[in-house]
Design an enzyme around this catalytic site. Structure first.
Site, PDB file in Angstrom:
ATOM      1  N   ASP A   1       0.855  -1.191   0.000  1.00 46.06           N
ATOM      2  CA  ASP A   1       0.000   0.000   0.000  1.00 46.06           C
ATOM      3  C   ASP A   1       0.894   1.245   0.000  1.00 46.06           C
ATOM      4  O   ASP A   1       1.769   1.377   0.862  1.00 46.06           O
ATOM      5  CB  ASP A   1      -0.884   0.038   1.258  1.00 46.06           C
TER       6      ASP A   1
ATOM      7  N   ASN B   1      -2.974 -10.248   4.619  1.00 46.82           N
ATOM      8  CA  ASN B   1      -3.582  -9.728   5.849  1.00 46.82           C
ATOM      9  C   ASN B   1      -4.165 -10.871   6.689  1.00 46.82           C
ATOM     10  O   ASN B   1      -3.949 -10.942   7.906  1.00 46.82           O
ATOM     11  CB  ASN B   1      -4.728  -8.761   5.526  1.00 46.82           C
TER      12      ASN B   1
ATOM     13  N   ALA C   1     -19.876  -2.678  11.861  1.00 45.26           N
ATOM     14  CA  ALA C   1     -20.154  -2.429  13.287  1.00 45.26           C
ATOM     15  C   ALA C   1     -21.343  -3.238  13.800  1.00 45.26           C
ATOM     16  O   ALA C   1     -21.504  -3.415  15.008  1.00 45.26           O
ATOM     17  CB  ALA C   1     -20.400  -0.940  13.504  1.00 45.26           C
TER      18      ALA C   1
ATOM     19  N   THR D   1     -21.894  -7.146  17.577  1.00 41.63           N
ATOM     20  CA  THR D   1     -20.575  -6.888  18.179  1.00 41.63           C
ATOM     21  C   THR D   1     -20.748  -5.905  19.315  1.00 41.63           C
ATOM     22  O   THR D   1     -21.781  -5.250  19.430  1.00 41.63           O
ATOM     23  CB  THR D   1     -19.601  -6.190  17.205  1.00 41.63           C
TER      24      THR D   1
ATOM     25  N   ASP E   1     -10.508  -8.814   6.972  1.00 45.02           N
ATOM     26  CA  ASP E   1      -9.387  -9.762   6.893  1.00 45.02           C
ATOM     27  C   ASP E   1      -8.967 -10.240   8.281  1.00 45.02           C
ATOM     28  O   ASP E   1      -8.571 -11.398   8.455  1.00 45.02           O
ATOM     29  CB  ASP E   1      -8.192  -9.117   6.176  1.00 45.02           C
TER      30      ASP E   1
ATOM     31  N   ALA F   1      -7.366   0.480  16.272  1.00 43.05           N
ATOM     32  CA  ALA F   1      -5.997   0.969  16.056  1.00 43.05           C
ATOM     33  C   ALA F   1      -5.841   1.325  14.584  1.00 43.05           C
ATOM     34  O   ALA F   1      -6.609   0.845  13.732  1.00 43.05           O
ATOM     35  CB  ALA F   1      -4.993  -0.108  16.461  1.00 43.05           C
TER      36      ALA F   1
HETATM   37  N1  LIG Z   1     -17.005  -0.044  13.326  1.00 44.91           N
HETATM   38  C1  LIG Z   1     -16.855  -1.269  13.847  1.00 44.91           C
HETATM   39  N2  LIG Z   1     -17.051  -1.477  15.170  1.00 44.91           N
HETATM   40  C2  LIG Z   1     -16.912  -2.716  15.696  1.00 44.91           C
HETATM   41  N3  LIG Z   1     -16.555  -3.797  14.990  1.00 44.91           N
HETATM   42  C3  LIG Z   1     -16.348  -3.651  13.676  1.00 44.91           C
HETATM   43  C4  LIG Z   1     -16.482  -2.385  13.030  1.00 44.91           C
HETATM   44  N4  LIG Z   1     -16.219  -2.555  11.725  1.00 44.91           N
HETATM   45  C5  LIG Z   1     -15.909  -3.858  11.569  1.00 44.91           C
HETATM   46  N5  LIG Z   1     -15.998  -4.536  12.734  1.00 44.91           N
HETATM   47  C6  LIG Z   1     -15.730  -5.965  12.960  1.00 44.91           C
HETATM   48  O1  LIG Z   1     -15.076  -6.484  11.822  1.00 44.91           O
HETATM   49  C7  LIG Z   1     -15.872  -7.502  11.192  1.00 44.91           C
HETATM   50  C8  LIG Z   1     -15.714  -7.383   9.696  1.00 44.91           C
HETATM   51  O2  LIG Z   1     -16.052  -6.076   9.290  1.00 44.91           O
HETATM   52  P1  LIG Z   1     -16.687  -5.718   7.886  1.00 44.91           P
HETATM   53  O3  LIG Z   1     -17.993  -6.402   7.747  1.00 44.91           O
HETATM   54  O4  LIG Z   1     -16.648  -4.253   7.768  1.00 44.91           O
HETATM   55  O5  LIG Z   1     -15.657  -6.402   6.882  1.00 44.91           O
HETATM   56  P2  LIG Z   1     -15.093  -5.820   5.517  1.00 44.91           P
HETATM   57  O6  LIG Z   1     -16.125  -4.931   4.902  1.00 44.91           O
HETATM   58  O7  LIG Z   1     -14.613  -6.964   4.737  1.00 44.91           O
HETATM   59  O8  LIG Z   1     -13.909  -4.951   6.057  1.00 44.91           O
HETATM   60  P3  LIG Z   1     -12.876  -4.098   5.234  1.00 44.91           P
HETATM   61  O9  LIG Z   1     -13.320  -4.108   3.797  1.00 44.91           O
HETATM   62  O10 LIG Z   1     -12.954  -2.770   5.910  1.00 44.91           O
HETATM   63  O11 LIG Z   1     -11.611  -4.807   5.484  1.00 44.91           O
HETATM   64  C9  LIG Z   1     -17.287  -7.256  11.688  1.00 44.91           C
HETATM   65  O12 LIG Z   1     -18.050  -8.448  11.670  1.00 44.91           O
HETATM   66  C10 LIG Z   1     -17.029  -6.756  13.092  1.00 44.91           C
HETATM   67  O13 LIG Z   1     -16.759  -7.834  13.961  1.00 44.91           O
END
Ligand SMILES: Nc1ncnc2c1ncn2[C@@H]1O[C@H](COP(=O)(O)OP(=O)(O)OP(=O)(O)O)[C@@H](O)[C@H]1O
Ligand SMILES: *[C@@H]1O[C@H](CO)[C@@H](O)[C@H](O)[C@H]1NC(C)=O
Ligand SMILES: *[C@@H]1O[C@H](CO)[C@@H](O)[C@H](O)[C@H]1NC(C)=O
Length: 322
Positions: free
Chosen positions: A27, A57, A238, A256, A269, A304
């Site tokens: 990246d 990742n 979330a 969550t 990931d 983080a």
């Molecule tokens: N804002 C948030 N607060 C708390 N937990 C979160 C949040 N965003 C993601 N998570 C956690 O991470 C998991 C995966 O997130 P998400 O569904 O956004 O995956 P994604 O879209 O593949 O992520 P990305 O594309 O950002 O890597 C969720 O099931 C949840 O456990």
């Protein structure tokens, strides 16, 4: 073997429990006040290089939880490729099947982020697209002795399909993350997936249904299960995730904890990598418990900054997760 004195050698004796066949991307991130217009040159205020790519990742998250891991992937014979291999070693990931090619550059994602956090991204998959079935054949022993193999769609579909076929024929659990998704996904991806894990957007693309709530996700998950996967999970940011399986085909929702998200990049990931760890090392846990724990770990990662830099290590997590 120990006589070689090469640290990498000793690791080869114990088979990796989690093998990832997938992508590595460097990246290249520039922070700017706004996004440039066509033909315009603007000045940013910060630049940094990060390690990304969905496959890498996921492998890093599994390794940080204590899984023995191997990364089957291809990088360029260039400085980004060398740095990526060093990154794997730092994370205790076997690079025995991390190939380097002169024929393409290491995959890159050039990312510009403005003050509002909006971004534009150019991905050049490069060497990732040269990972081929000959490479998989070289890694055949590692794949067939794994407990879990993970694939995504950032390498060619033919390579992912072959890897899934190899794993399935050896009784290795397959965890497939259809990212980035395309509407015309080869139907064999479903039948070759023990666990099929996607996010809302991917569920929408694959099913044609709108997915913006747990109720929608349950409907989409049922459609995906009908295509032949053994378990389907749809993550909802979330809001958590929903899941169902051939043995318990009633969709369930897992929320969550509410946390203050700093950077959600790579949360999906982290979730997939954590799930692979539980599937490999705690196969007797219920699926629901594995998903609660994986979700907890992904939730830690959003608190983080960065992608891999946000992924927690075992030592920083509560003991009840292990
Ligand atoms: N804002 C948030 N607060 C708390 N937990 C979160 C949040 N965003 C993601 N998570 C956690 O991470 C998991 C995966 O997130 P998400 O569904 O956004 O995956 P994604 O879209 O593949 O992520 P990305 O594309 O950002 O890597 C969720 O099931 C949840 O456990
Ligand atoms: C789902 O993942 C894709 C990458 O495959 C990403 O582009 C998209 O933004 C994600 N969707 C959500 C809602 O986070
Ligand atoms: C899982 O359960 C089976 C059957 O009850 C048992 O034989 C096996 O040792 C258990 N495995 C682990 C890793 O606990």
């Amino acid at each position: 073997m120990a006589a070689s004195g090469e640290p990498g050698r000793q690791r080869q004796e114990e088979a990796a429990a989690v093998v990832v066949v997938g992508s590595c991307m460097t990246d290249l991130v520039s922070l700017t006040p706004r996004l440039p217009k066509t033909g315009e040159t603007i000045h940013g205020h910060k630049f940094f290089i990060g390690f990304g790519g969905k496959g890498a990742n996921q492998c890093v998250q599994a390794a940080r939880l204590g899984a023995k891991t191997a990364m089957v992937c291809k990088v360029g014979k260039d400085s980004f490729g060398n740095d990526y291999i060093e990154n794997f070693k730092q994370n205790d990931i076997s690079t025995e099947f991390t190939y380097q090619t002169k024929d393409a550059a290491t995959g890159t994602a050039s990312i510009i982020v403005n003050k509002e956090g909006q971004n534009i991204i150019v991905i050049v998959a490069g060497a990732n697209l040269l990972l081929n079935t000959d490479d998989l054949r070289e890694a055949a022993n590692a794949i067939s002795s794994a407990k879990v193999m993970i694939c995504q769609l950032e390498v060619t579909p033919a390579t992912s399909l072959e890897a899934l076929t190899m794993a399935r024929s050896s009784g290795v659990k397959t965890l497939f993350n259809p990212a980035p998704a395309t509407a015309d996904l080869d139907p064999r991806f479903y039948t070759l997936s023990d666990v099929f894990c996607c996010n809302e957007t991917e569920a929408e693309i694959l099913t044609g249904l709108a997915v913006s709530s747990p109720a929608d996700a349950k409907k989409a998950a049922l459609v995906l299960l009908g295509r032949g996967c053994r378990v389907v999970i749809v993550t909802l940011g979330a809001a958590g995730c929903v899941f169902l399986s051939q043995t318990e085909p009633v969709p369930k929702y897992i929320p969550t904890e509410k946390v203050k998200a700093v950077d959600t990049t790579g949360a999906g990931d982290s979730f997939v990598g954590a799930l692979a760890f539980y599937l490999a090392y705690y196969p007797n846990l219920s699926l629901e418990e594995m998903l609660k724990r994986s979700s907890f770990i992904a939730t830690v990662s959003v608190q983080a900054a960065g992608t891999q830099s946000s992924y927690p290590h075992k030592k920083d997590l509560p003991l009840y997760l292990f």
